[in-house]
Design a protein around this motif. Structure first.
Motif, mmCIF file in Angstrom:
data_model
loop_
_atom_site.group_PDB
_atom_site.id
_atom_site.type_symbol
_atom_site.label_atom_id
_atom_site.label_comp_id
_atom_site.label_asym_id
_atom_site.label_seq_id
_atom_site.Cartn_x
_atom_site.Cartn_y
_atom_site.Cartn_z
ATOM 1 N N TYR A 1 -3.448 -9.190 -3.906
ATOM 2 C CA TYR A 1 -3.328 -7.993 -3.062
ATOM 3 C C TYR A 1 -4.127 -8.311 -1.806
ATOM 4 O O TYR A 1 -5.313 -8.623 -1.895
ATOM 5 C CB TYR A 1 -3.922 -6.805 -3.822
ATOM 6 C CG TYR A 1 -3.629 -5.414 -3.270
ATOM 7 C CD1 TYR A 1 -2.720 -5.193 -2.249
ATOM 8 C CD2 TYR A 1 -4.282 -4.307 -3.823
ATOM 9 C CE1 TYR A 1 -2.470 -3.908 -1.793
ATOM 10 C CE2 TYR A 1 -4.025 -3.018 -3.362
ATOM 11 C CZ TYR A 1 -3.121 -2.828 -2.350
ATOM 12 O OH TYR A 1 -2.870 -1.550 -1.898
ATOM 13 N N SER A 2 -3.447 -8.280 -0.648
ATOM 14 C CA SER A 2 -4.130 -8.758 0.551
ATOM 15 C C SER A 2 -3.675 -8.049 1.815
ATOM 16 O O SER A 2 -2.539 -7.576 1.907
ATOM 17 C CB SER A 2 -3.878 -10.266 0.709
ATOM 18 O OG SER A 2 -4.556 -10.758 1.845
ATOM 19 N N VAL A 3 -4.547 -8.000 2.792
ATOM 20 C CA VAL A 3 -4.262 -7.354 4.067
ATOM 21 C C VAL A 3 -3.303 -8.204 4.908
ATOM 22 O O VAL A 3 -2.585 -7.702 5.758
ATOM 23 C CB VAL A 3 -5.570 -7.071 4.840
ATOM 24 C CG1 VAL A 3 -6.259 -8.365 5.255
ATOM 25 C CG2 VAL A 3 -5.351 -6.182 6.052
ATOM 26 N N ILE A 4 -3.302 -9.513 4.650
ATOM 27 C CA ILE A 4 -2.449 -10.446 5.409
ATOM 28 C C ILE A 4 -2.153 -11.626 4.492
ATOM 29 O O ILE A 4 -2.945 -11.911 3.590
ATOM 30 C CB ILE A 4 -3.163 -10.906 6.712
ATOM 31 C CG1 ILE A 4 -2.256 -11.752 7.613
ATOM 32 C CG2 ILE A 4 -4.454 -11.663 6.408
ATOM 33 C CD1 ILE A 4 -2.837 -12.029 9.000
ATOM 34 N N LEU B 1 -10.878 -8.168 -6.426
ATOM 35 C CA LEU B 1 -10.579 -6.786 -6.050
ATOM 36 C C LEU B 1 -11.195 -5.798 -7.033
ATOM 37 O O LEU B 1 -11.594 -4.701 -6.653
ATOM 38 C CB LEU B 1 -9.062 -6.594 -5.927
ATOM 39 C CG LEU B 1 -8.489 -7.446 -4.791
ATOM 40 C CD1 LEU B 1 -6.982 -7.428 -4.803
ATOM 41 C CD2 LEU B 1 -8.996 -6.967 -3.451
ATOM 42 N N ALA C 1 -4.745 -3.944 11.091
ATOM 43 C CA ALA C 1 -5.899 -4.012 10.190
ATOM 44 C C ALA C 1 -6.654 -5.326 10.418
ATOM 45 O O ALA C 1 -6.055 -6.341 10.761
ATOM 46 C CB ALA C 1 -5.442 -3.898 8.746
ATOM 47 N N ARG C 2 -7.969 -5.287 10.223
ATOM 48 C CA ARG C 2 -8.815 -6.445 10.531
ATOM 49 C C ARG C 2 -8.929 -7.380 9.332
ATOM 50 O O ARG C 2 -9.512 -7.023 8.321
ATOM 51 C CB ARG C 2 -10.208 -5.952 10.953
ATOM 52 C CG ARG C 2 -11.114 -7.062 11.463
ATOM 53 C CD ARG C 2 -12.461 -6.524 11.903
ATOM 54 N NE ARG C 2 -12.321 -5.511 12.950
ATOM 55 C CZ ARG C 2 -13.306 -4.712 13.357
ATOM 56 N NH1 ARG C 2 -14.508 -4.815 12.805
ATOM 57 N NH2 ARG C 2 -13.118 -3.811 14.305
ATOM 58 N N MET C 3 -8.382 -8.580 9.477
ATOM 59 C CA MET C 3 -8.324 -9.474 8.312
ATOM 60 C C MET C 3 -9.709 -9.909 7.831
ATOM 61 O O MET C 3 -9.889 -10.213 6.653
ATOM 62 C CB MET C 3 -7.450 -10.680 8.606
ATOM 63 C CG MET C 3 -7.997 -11.609 9.641
ATOM 64 S SD MET C 3 -6.848 -12.960 9.927
ATOM 65 C CE MET C 3 -7.792 -13.850 11.154
ATOM 66 N N GLN C 4 -10.719 -9.898 8.713
ATOM 67 C CA GLN C 4 -12.053 -10.348 8.311
ATOM 68 C C GLN C 4 -12.728 -9.414 7.304
ATOM 69 O O GLN C 4 -13.741 -9.773 6.738
ATOM 70 C CB GLN C 4 -12.958 -10.506 9.542
ATOM 71 C CG GLN C 4 -12.619 -11.692 10.425
ATOM 72 C CD GLN C 4 -11.595 -11.356 11.493
ATOM 73 O OE1 GLN C 4 -10.930 -10.320 11.453
ATOM 74 N NE2 GLN C 4 -11.447 -12.242 12.474
ATOM 75 N N LEU D 1 -10.190 -14.365 1.842
ATOM 76 C CA LEU D 1 -9.611 -13.018 1.848
ATOM 77 C C LEU D 1 -9.963 -12.185 0.610
ATOM 78 O O LEU D 1 -9.786 -10.976 0.627
ATOM 79 C CB LEU D 1 -8.080 -13.100 1.995
ATOM 80 C CG LEU D 1 -7.586 -13.435 3.404
ATOM 81 C CD1 LEU D 1 -6.113 -13.828 3.369
ATOM 82 C CD2 LEU D 1 -7.803 -12.272 4.360
ATOM 83 N N GLY E 1 -10.713 -8.090 4.957
ATOM 84 C CA GLY E 1 -9.775 -8.208 3.852
ATOM 85 C C GLY E 1 -9.148 -6.893 3.421
ATOM 86 O O GLY E 1 -8.789 -6.040 4.245
ATOM 87 N N ILE E 2 -9.045 -6.732 2.122
ATOM 88 C CA ILE E 2 -8.368 -5.575 1.536
ATOM 89 C C ILE E 2 -9.028 -4.265 1.947
ATOM 90 O O ILE E 2 -8.373 -3.228 2.030
ATOM 91 C CB ILE E 2 -8.341 -5.721 -0.003
ATOM 92 C CG1 ILE E 2 -7.292 -4.806 -0.626
ATOM 93 C CG2 ILE E 2 -9.699 -5.420 -0.621
ATOM 94 C CD1 ILE E 2 -5.919 -5.352 -0.556
ATOM 95 N N LEU E 3 -10.330 -4.307 2.217
ATOM 96 C CA LEU E 3 -11.019 -3.059 2.570
ATOM 97 C C LEU E 3 -10.510 -2.510 3.904
ATOM 98 O O LEU E 3 -10.517 -1.301 4.129
ATOM 99 C CB LEU E 3 -12.532 -3.273 2.598
ATOM 100 C CG LEU E 3 -13.140 -3.597 1.227
ATOM 101 C CD1 LEU E 3 -14.613 -3.953 1.355
ATOM 102 C CD2 LEU E 3 -12.957 -2.435 0.258
ATOM 103 N N SER E 4 -10.055 -3.406 4.788
ATOM 104 C CA SER E 4 -9.422 -2.928 6.029
ATOM 105 C C SER E 4 -8.113 -2.219 5.708
ATOM 106 O O SER E 4 -7.807 -1.166 6.264
ATOM 107 C CB SER E 4 -9.127 -4.095 6.979
ATOM 108 O OG SER E 4 -10.312 -4.719 7.370
ATOM 109 N N LEU E 5 -7.346 -2.824 4.800
ATOM 110 C CA LEU E 5 -6.067 -2.215 4.409
ATOM 111 C C LEU E 5 -6.297 -0.813 3.845
ATOM 112 O O LEU E 5 -5.537 0.116 4.112
ATOM 113 C CB LEU E 5 -5.360 -3.099 3.377
ATOM 114 C CG LEU E 5 -3.927 -2.693 3.037
ATOM 115 C CD1 LEU E 5 -2.981 -3.045 4.182
ATOM 116 C CD2 LEU E 5 -3.452 -3.351 1.755
ATOM 117 N N LEU F 1 0.825 -1.215 0.000
ATOM 118 C CA LEU F 1 0.000 0.000 0.000
ATOM 119 C C LEU F 1 0.862 1.270 0.000
ATOM 120 O O LEU F 1 0.478 2.293 -0.562
ATOM 121 C CB LEU F 1 -0.932 0.000 1.220
ATOM 122 C CG LEU F 1 -1.893 1.179 1.347
ATOM 123 C CD1 LEU F 1 -2.903 1.186 0.203
ATOM 124 C CD2 LEU F 1 -2.612 1.155 2.692
#
Lengths: 261, 287
Positions: free
Chosen positions: A169-172, A202, B169-172, A195, B174-178, A153
């Protein structure tokens, strides 16, 4: 392809890396600029000037390396704070000369090292997010492989964000998610589904504007030329906007992401 | 003795400690063990001392409401967006249940409480994250509420104070948390560009996406003593580097030493410190 197939494709060691894209699109016009002017030169970030047809642009890329030796030198594409600071320095430089900025993103994440923490990894990312939101020149980010959380990001606050079809592309990481959720990192395939990290997911979530066809190999001239033309057209469009409009649109792009009742 | 029964008492003990640590309210009749010095404290003493150990100065975690009470002038807090809840847009496994449990535990609808109040009779926008709601994890509602709070402050030319506590950030979601990292950072930047003051108060623990966004973006960054603050969690750092972590690694005092925190402030001094800083930035008295 399942979501986990995409994860593996995005991480495949034979996958083309940022320097391949730079070489194919900009050839010998690319002139690399080094260092953050604060601490050092992070080899995980390759950045410099290039000619996009007749328009000079700033290119900032996360490079994983193409073989073991390169990967070691590039820290496997995991940047340290000085890498993000180099990126920010060159973005500010681009703003000064009103050059568009192209970011190529491919990282499993910002480096979680002792030194990285001691030099302010969190701050380095945070500063990029803030400054990119109001950088007075067009920014375009293309995810070409892995988009790992905050480390990705930090180069993807842009007017538009595109993804190669098999990039993620992922938060984790799916492994991290699985080990938190089910205490079992081997359940990464299930976590990958949950995810929603593929380019098509996306796109549906409104997080990316465009999905780019994968190059069939490094000699797929048609693909690289097509991508180059798309980039040029997008920069043309955004260079024509007045700055206030450009920044308002960029802010609104992120402002609408999320959902609540 | 089989392995299970051998381990069980230890696990139970750990469990009871952590639940006392995170309990938002402790009845008067209870004794609380300080996890830092192991002394038994009278719960009412602990409460009276703003949840700081009277023996060793360990700062216990504090619910969002307790912290608002600690920092704001009496009855001055007006909450924003108190009913906003998450949609579970990704239909993530067990997320609805998890949200339900977090609401039950914390008494809050989401991981941040936002609003306006006065501190020393000066108007401020105050955002306080909740350690009892999924350890302050940042989902899209968290990001939206913080963004709206900054936008309100920008429009009304008010300073913002954010008290952070978050696992990231909250993984549940997903990307929207990021994406909330970018969204909140944009709102902070617009507020900053208007010449307005933003003070961060870091509390234990503040990590991940919150550290890498609004926690580190304050004009002035304060922290409570001994608070853990970092991007990657200490376990991740240890596993990645296979190195023993230096003493005090990622603790507020250590991070201050490295140059990333302006001041470590005792909880009892926090309100006074904030009010002094507000005065120094010419924040107008409430009329």
């Amino acid at each position: 392809m399942s979501a986990y197939d995409k994860v593996q494709a995005a991480r495949n060691s034979k996958r083309l890396t940022a320097v391949d894209y730079i070489g194919k699109m900009f050839g010998s016009s690319f002139f690399e600029l080094h260092g953050d002017r604060r601490f050092g030169d992070d080899k995980a970030i390759v950045a410099g000037l290039a000619m996009l047809y007749d328009v000079p642009i700033t290119v900032i890329a996360i490079e994983k390396g193409r073989n073991t030796k390169e990967r070691m030198a590039r820290n496997f594409g995991s940047a340290n704070p000085e890498g993000y600071r180099k990126a920010l320095r060159l973005m500010k430089q681009a703003e000064k000369f009103h050059r568009p900025v192209l970011c190529l993103v491919d990282t499993s994440g910002a480096y979680p090292g002792i030194d990285a923490e001691e030099r302010g990894q969190g701050l380095a990312i945070a500063e990029n997010l803030m400054e990119m939101m109001t950088l007075k020149t067009p920014i375009l980010s293309v995810l070409i492989g892995e988009g790992g959380s905050g480390g990705a990001l930090a180069l993807a606050v842009a007017d538009e964000v595109w993804m190669l079809e098999d990039s993620i592309y992922s938060v984790i990481s799916p492994e991290g998610c699985a080990s938190i959720l089910w205490k079992d990192s081997t359940k990464a395939p299930e976590a990958s589904e949950c995810l929603k990290l593929t380019s098509h997911d996306l796109f549906d979530l409104g997080v990316v504007e465009r999905i780019i066809r994968e190059p069939s190999n490094i000699d797929d001239r048609k693909m690289f030329e097509g991508l180059k033309m798309l980039i040029a057209r997008t920069f043309d469009k955004n260079l024509a906007l007045d700055t206030e409009r450009l920044l308002q649109t960029r802010y609104a792009r992120f402002r609408r992401l999320g959902s609540h009742s | 003795m089989d392995l299970f029964t051998f381990l069980k008492p230890k696990n139970e003990l750990e469990g009871s400690q952590s639940s006392a640590e995170s309990m938002p309210f402790i009845p008067d009749s209870l004794w609380v063990k300080c996890p830092a010095c192991n002394n038994m404290l009278l719960a009412s003493d602990l409460q009276e001392n703003h949840r700081v150990c009277t023996k060793c100065n360990h700062h216990f975690r504090m619910s969002a409401r307790e912290r608002i009470e600690l920092l704001s002038d009496e009855n001055s807090f007006t909450e924003f967006d108190s009913e906003m809840i998450s949609d579970d847009i990704l239909n993530f496994p067990n997320y609805k249940e998890k949200l339900e449990a977090a609401r039950e535990k914390s008494g809050e609808k989401e991981s941040v409480v936002t609003g306006k109040c006065t501190i020393g009779n000066m108007d401020v926008v105050l955002c306080v994250m909740s350690p009892d709601f999924m350890m302050g994890s940042m989902g899209t509602v968290t990001g939206e509420k913080i963004t709206r709070a900054f936008e309100y402050a920008t429009e009304n030319r008010l300073p913002v104070i954010v008290c952070t506590v978050s696992g990231g950030a909250r993984m549940q979601e997903g990307i929207l948390s990021l994406m909330q990292m970018a969204k909140t950072s944009g709102a902070v930047k617009r507020h900053s560009d208007e010449g307005l003051l933003y003070i961060t108060v870091i509390t234990d623990p503040t990590t991940g996406g919150v550290t890498a966004s609004f926690a580190m973006e304050g004009d002035i960054i304060l922290s409570e003593p001994n608070a853990l603050v970092g991007f990657a969690g200490p376990r991740v750092v240890e596993q990645t580097t296979h190195t023993k972590l230096p003493k005090g690694f990622q603790k507020a005092e250590f991070v201050q030493d490295k140059g990333f925190i302006d001041a470590v402030v005792q909880r009892k001094d926090l309100r006074k410190t904030l009010s002094t800083l507000l005065i120094m930035h010419n924040v107008k008295e409430n009329s």
